[in-house]
Design a protein around this motif. Structure first.
Motif, PDB file in Angstrom:
ATOM      1  N   VAL A  85       1.037  -0.824  -0.102  1.00  0.00           N
ATOM      2  CA  VAL A  85      -0.064   0.328  -0.151  1.00  0.00           C
ATOM      3  C   VAL A  85       0.507   1.238  -0.419  1.00  0.00           C
ATOM      4  CG1 VAL A  85      -2.252   2.174   1.473  1.00  0.00           C
ATOM      5  CG2 VAL A  85      -1.564  -1.493   1.080  1.00  0.00           C
ATOM      6  N   HIS A  86       0.895   1.762  -0.918  1.00  0.00           N
ATOM      7  CA  HIS A  86       1.415   3.405  -1.248  1.00  0.00           C
ATOM      8  C   HIS A  86       0.103   4.205  -0.868  1.00  0.00           C
ATOM      9  CE1 HIS A  86       4.594   1.582  -3.105  1.00  0.00           C
ATOM     10  NE2 HIS A  86       3.691   0.540  -2.692  1.00  0.00           N
ATOM     11  N   THR A  87       0.617   5.343   0.598  1.00  0.00           N
ATOM     12  CA  THR A  87      -0.409   6.585   1.003  1.00  0.00           C
ATOM     13  C   THR A  87       0.700   8.018   0.472  1.00  0.00           C
ATOM     14  OG1 THR A  87       0.507   6.088   2.933  1.00  0.00           O
ATOM     15  CG2 THR A  87      -1.768   5.107   2.040  1.00  0.00           C
ATOM     16  N   PRO A  88       0.470   8.730   0.290  1.00  0.00           N
ATOM     17  CA  PRO A  88       0.570  10.183   0.361  1.00  0.00           C
ATOM     18  C   PRO A  88       1.485  10.364   1.302  1.00  0.00           C
ATOM     19  CG  PRO A  88      -1.332  10.015  -1.147  1.00  0.00           C
ATOM     20  CD  PRO A  88      -0.924   8.767  -0.437  1.00  0.00           C
ATOM     21  N   ASP A  89       3.120  11.351   1.453  1.00  0.00           N
ATOM     22  CA  ASP A  89       3.132  11.334   3.073  1.00  0.00           C
ATOM     23  C   ASP A  89       3.111  12.535   2.919  1.00  0.00           C
ATOM     24  OD1 ASP A  89       4.825  13.168   0.996  1.00  0.00           O
ATOM     25  OD2 ASP A  89       6.153  11.468   1.766  1.00  0.00           O
ATOM     26  N   LEU A  90       3.432  13.397   4.405  1.00  0.00           N
ATOM     27  CA  LEU A  90       2.684  14.852   4.438  1.00  0.00           C
ATOM     28  C   LEU A  90       2.954  16.158   3.772  1.00  0.00           C
ATOM     29  CD1 LEU A  90       2.442  15.544   8.211  1.00  0.00           C
ATOM     30  CD2 LEU A  90       0.761  15.224   6.645  1.00  0.00           C
ATOM     31  N   ASP A  91       4.480  15.725   3.596  1.00  0.00           N
ATOM     32  CA  ASP A  91       5.094  16.548   2.178  1.00  0.00           C
ATOM     33  C   ASP A  91       3.680  16.485   0.641  1.00  0.00           C
ATOM     34  OD1 ASP A  91       7.481  15.754   3.457  1.00  0.00           O
ATOM     35  OD2 ASP A  91       8.402  16.100   2.087  1.00  0.00           O
ATOM     36  N   ASP A  92       3.851  15.746   0.851  1.00  0.00           N
ATOM     37  CA  ASP A  92       2.613  15.142  -0.938  1.00  0.00           C
ATOM     38  C   ASP A  92       0.953  16.374   0.215  1.00  0.00           C
ATOM     39  OD1 ASP A  92       4.044  14.273  -2.356  1.00  0.00           O
ATOM     40  OD2 ASP A  92       3.432  12.444  -0.723  1.00  0.00           O
ATOM     41  N   VAL A  93       0.317  15.930   0.960  1.00  0.00           N
ATOM     42  CA  VAL A  93      -0.149  16.452   1.748  1.00  0.00           C
ATOM     43  C   VAL A  93      -0.259  18.690   1.739  1.00  0.00           C
ATOM     44  CG1 VAL A  93      -1.738  16.701   3.868  1.00  0.00           C
ATOM     45  CG2 VAL A  93      -1.507  14.607   3.207  1.00  0.00           C
ATOM     46  N   PHE A  94       1.008  18.786   2.234  1.00  0.00           N
ATOM     47  CA  PHE A  94       1.656  20.166   2.507  1.00  0.00           C
ATOM     48  C   PHE A  94       1.754  21.125   1.533  1.00  0.00           C
ATOM     49  CE2 PHE A  94       5.290  23.352   3.110  1.00  0.00           C
ATOM     50  CZ  PHE A  94       4.427  23.729   3.992  1.00  0.00           C
ATOM     51  N   PHE A  95       2.750  19.891   0.112  1.00  0.00           N
ATOM     52  CA  PHE A  95       1.925  20.428  -1.030  1.00  0.00           C
ATOM     53  C   PHE A  95       1.292  20.848  -1.734  1.00  0.00           C
ATOM     54  CE2 PHE A  95       7.082  19.674  -0.237  1.00  0.00           C
ATOM     55  CZ  PHE A  95       7.090  21.047  -0.765  1.00  0.00           C
ATOM     56  N   ALA A  96       0.447  19.846  -1.806  1.00  0.00           N
ATOM     57  CA  ALA A  96      -1.085  19.697  -2.555  1.00  0.00           C
ATOM     58  C   ALA A  96      -1.983  21.059  -2.186  1.00  0.00           C
ATOM     59  CB  ALA A  96      -1.765  18.528  -2.627  1.00  0.00           C
ATOM     60  N   LEU A  97      -1.699  21.554  -0.880  1.00  0.00           N
ATOM     61  CA  LEU A  97      -2.839  22.149  -0.339  1.00  0.00           C
ATOM     62  C   LEU A  97      -2.618  23.799  -0.019  1.00  0.00           C
ATOM     63  CD1 LEU A  97      -3.280  19.501   3.074  1.00  0.00           C
ATOM     64  CD2 LEU A  97      -5.576  20.187   1.003  1.00  0.00           C
ATOM     65  N   THR A  98      -1.372  23.279   0.495  1.00  0.00           N
ATOM     66  CA  THR A  98      -1.191  25.537  -0.139  1.00  0.00           C
ATOM     67  C   THR A  98      -0.816  25.578  -1.757  1.00  0.00           C
ATOM     68  OG1 THR A  98       2.099  24.643   0.144  1.00  0.00           O
ATOM     69  CG2 THR A  98       0.490  24.713   2.144  1.00  0.00           C
ATOM     70  N   ASP A  99       0.052  24.667  -2.575  1.00  0.00           N
ATOM     71  CA  ASP A  99      -0.568  24.979  -3.867  1.00  0.00           C
ATOM     72  C   ASP A  99      -1.796  25.221  -3.839  1.00  0.00           C
ATOM     73  OD1 ASP A  99       2.631  25.120  -3.839  1.00  0.00           O
ATOM     74  OD2 ASP A  99       2.122  23.059  -4.662  1.00  0.00           O
ATOM     75  N   ARG A 100      -2.520  24.740  -3.224  1.00  0.00           N
ATOM     76  CA  ARG A 100      -4.141  24.873  -3.792  1.00  0.00           C
ATOM     77  C   ARG A 100      -4.713  26.061  -3.432  1.00  0.00           C
ATOM     78  NH1 ARG A 100      -7.916  20.388  -1.689  1.00  0.00           N
ATOM     79  NH2 ARG A 100      -6.431  19.238  -2.437  1.00  0.00           N
ATOM     80  N   THR A 101      -4.273  26.604  -2.172  1.00  0.00           N
ATOM     81  CA  THR A 101      -4.493  28.066  -2.232  1.00  0.00           C
ATOM     82  C   THR A 101      -3.971  29.166  -2.637  1.00  0.00           C
ATOM     83  OG1 THR A 101      -4.688  26.651   0.601  1.00  0.00           O
ATOM     84  CG2 THR A 101      -4.763  29.315   0.281  1.00  0.00           C
ATOM     85  N   HIS A 102      -2.786  28.724  -3.046  1.00  0.00           N
ATOM     86  CA  HIS A 102      -2.025  29.819  -4.223  1.00  0.00           C
ATOM     87  C   HIS A 102      -2.880  30.115  -5.223  1.00  0.00           C
ATOM     88  CE1 HIS A 102       1.447  29.984  -0.473  1.00  0.00           C
ATOM     89  NE2 HIS A 102       0.605  30.404  -0.280  1.00  0.00           N
ATOM     90  N   GLN A 103      -3.606  28.870  -6.103  1.00  0.00           N
ATOM     91  CA  GLN A 103      -3.414  29.110  -6.906  1.00  0.00           C
ATOM     92  C   GLN A 103      -5.228  29.570  -7.249  1.00  0.00           C
ATOM     93  OE1 GLN A 103      -3.150  24.634  -8.312  1.00  0.00           O
ATOM     94  NE2 GLN A 103      -1.035  24.568  -8.048  1.00  0.00           N
ATOM     95  N   THR A 104      -5.565  28.942  -6.270  1.00  0.00           N
ATOM     96  CA  THR A 104      -6.956  29.294  -6.362  1.00  0.00           C
ATOM     97  C   THR A 104      -7.232  31.139  -6.021  1.00  0.00           C
ATOM     98  OG1 THR A 104      -8.293  27.870  -4.996  1.00  0.00           O
ATOM     99  CG2 THR A 104      -9.070  30.076  -4.759  1.00  0.00           C
ATOM    100  N   GLU A 105      -5.671  31.447  -4.888  1.00  0.00           N
ATOM    101  CA  GLU A 105      -6.350  32.697  -5.044  1.00  0.00           C
ATOM    102  C   GLU A 105      -5.797  33.779  -6.248  1.00  0.00           C
ATOM    103  OE1 GLU A 105      -3.354  33.717  -2.362  1.00  0.00           O
ATOM    104  OE2 GLU A 105      -4.471  33.144  -0.198  1.00  0.00           O
ATOM    105  N   GLU A 106      -4.839  33.152  -6.830  1.00  0.00           N
ATOM    106  CA  GLU A 106      -4.607  33.937  -8.536  1.00  0.00           C
ATOM    107  C   GLU A 106      -5.550  33.913  -9.840  1.00  0.00           C
ATOM    108  OE1 GLU A 106      -1.467  34.872  -9.734  1.00  0.00           O
ATOM    109  OE2 GLU A 106      -0.472  34.750  -7.582  1.00  0.00           O
ATOM    110  N   THR A 107      -7.017  32.164  -9.321  1.00  0.00           N
ATOM    111  CA  THR A 107      -7.859  32.766 -10.099  1.00  0.00           C
ATOM    112  C   THR A 107      -8.519  34.030 -10.306  1.00  0.00           C
ATOM    113  OG1 THR A 107      -7.157  30.102 -10.357  1.00  0.00           O
ATOM    114  CG2 THR A 107      -9.318  31.449 -11.482  1.00  0.00           C
ATOM    115  N   ALA A 108      -8.102  34.097  -8.927  1.00  0.00           N
ATOM    116  CA  ALA A 108      -9.943  35.062  -7.778  1.00  0.00           C
ATOM    117  C   ALA A 108      -9.386  36.304  -9.113  1.00  0.00           C
ATOM    118  CB  ALA A 108      -9.884  34.942  -6.558  1.00  0.00           C
ATOM    119  N   ARG A 109      -8.108  36.553  -9.338  1.00  0.00           N
ATOM    120  CA  ARG A 109      -7.946  38.071  -9.266  1.00  0.00           C
ATOM    121  C   ARG A 109      -7.906  38.470 -10.670  1.00  0.00           C
ATOM    122  NH1 ARG A 109      -2.010  37.383  -6.298  1.00  0.00           N
ATOM    123  NH2 ARG A 109      -1.857  37.856  -4.200  1.00  0.00           N
TER     124      ARG A 109
END
Length: 327
Positions: free
Chosen positions: A303-327
């Motif tokens: 079984v292979h699951t994402p680690d917290l590195d994956d979580v961290f980058f995915a979630l913080t990148d998602r936030t910044h991408q949403t902000e860029e789209t809203a501008r």
């Protein structure tokens, strides 16, 4: 809106050592906290994980009465932050990013100074100081200037000083920044011991491994907002990329499984299939039941699951991408 992967107790519940609802803080036109909600169960380690500038230290400063929030409500150790800050201060201990240790005096003198600040008698202060110095393996160095201590020793002394008043709740703001791996693990053991004795710890960190090792629950804070919350394992499951790897030695079994599991990624050279999965017990049971029913036997299942590195980058990148789209 923050992603919570598990229902949380209501804010203000009796089991919460720290609860906050809608915390806001701005400096000029810069919003540092934008409606932060937290519930920290008593006797647990709760980690605030996030990049520099996410608002972690500001959250700790507000909850420890060092800074006043612009909005929102909070209770710490059962006391309202706004109406009874003195009771909050009496119930907490705070270890900041930068050591509060005075390098010009000895470790013992630092401890006795804290005892004086907590209004302990000289006899009681010496007893408490001696006990904590022994507990943190600092007895031999107790009468040496703190300026001669290593980084790990200074951090241990810093935490020991925080414990002089027997706090119910301890805020540790990036407690292992700059420490070598051995010293970092030493601090981790201290945190585990504190929690096993009933203390509640709210920890801020940039170290993903630290949150994974210590925290019962983790909140990912980015740009002043909680973007996800859950246990380490729960957070790992919300990021795409998890899969079950099936390896076969029998080409016929491999072809049969590949034909039926059409969503699986194929690796014909190594006779392996990569089946998308969140790694949950339910999905694993379903896959194993299917293999049994089909009479297909895999030689290896991992079984292979994402680690917290994956979580961290995915979630913080998602936030910044949403902000860029809203501008």
């Amino acid at each position: 809106m923050p992603l919570s992967v598990m229902p949380m107790p209501a804010h203000g519940a009796s089991s919460a050592a720290v609860s906050a609802l809608g915390l806001r803080k701005s400096y000029g036109d810069r919003t540092v906290l934008d409606g932060v909600d937290l519930t920290v169960p008593a006797g647990s380690v709760f980690a605030l994980l996030g990049p520099n500038g996410a608002g972690k230290t500001t959250t700790v400063k507000i909850l420890s009465t060092l800074v006043t929030a612009d909005g929102g409500q909070a209770r710490v150790a059962g006391h309202d932050l706004a109406t009874d800050p003195q009771a909050v201060r009496a119930a907490i201990g705070v270890t900041g990013q930068f050591s509060a240790v005075d390098g010009l005096i000895t470790g013992e003198e630092n401890m006795l100074l804290m005892a004086d600040l907590h209004h302990l008698s000289k006899r009681e202060g010496r007893r408490v100081a001696a006990g904590l110095l022994e507990r943190f393996d600092l007895t031999e160095a107790a009468r040496k200037p703190a300026s001669t201590y290593s980084g790990g020793m200074r951090r241990r002394l810093d935490i020991a000083m925080t414990l002089v008043g027997s706090p119910e709740v301890i805020f540790l703001d990036e407690p292992t920044t700059g420490l070598d791996p051995r010293s970092r693990h030493s601090v981790w053991e201290i945190v585990r011991e504190l929690v096993s004795a009933g203390t509640t710890v709210l920890l801020t960190t940039q170290y993903l491994e630290e949150a994974d090792e210590l925290a019962d629950r983790i909140a990912v804070l980015d740009d002043g907002r909680i973007v996800a919350e859950g246990t380490a394992e729960e957070l790992k499951r919300i990021v795409p990329g998890g899969h079950v790897r099936l390896r076969f030695s029998d080409p016929a079994a491999y072809r049969s499984a590949a034909s039926a599991l059409r969503e699986a990624g194929r690796h014909d050279d190594s006779l392996t299939l990569q089946v998308p999965s969140d790694g949950s017990q339910r999905e694993l049971r379903s896959l194993l039941d299917w293999l049994d029913a089909a009479g297909v036997e895999a030689d290896e299942l991992t079984v292979h699951t994402p680690d917290l590195d994956d979580v961290f980058f995915a979630l913080t990148d998602r936030t910044h991408q949403t902000e860029e789209t809203a501008r």
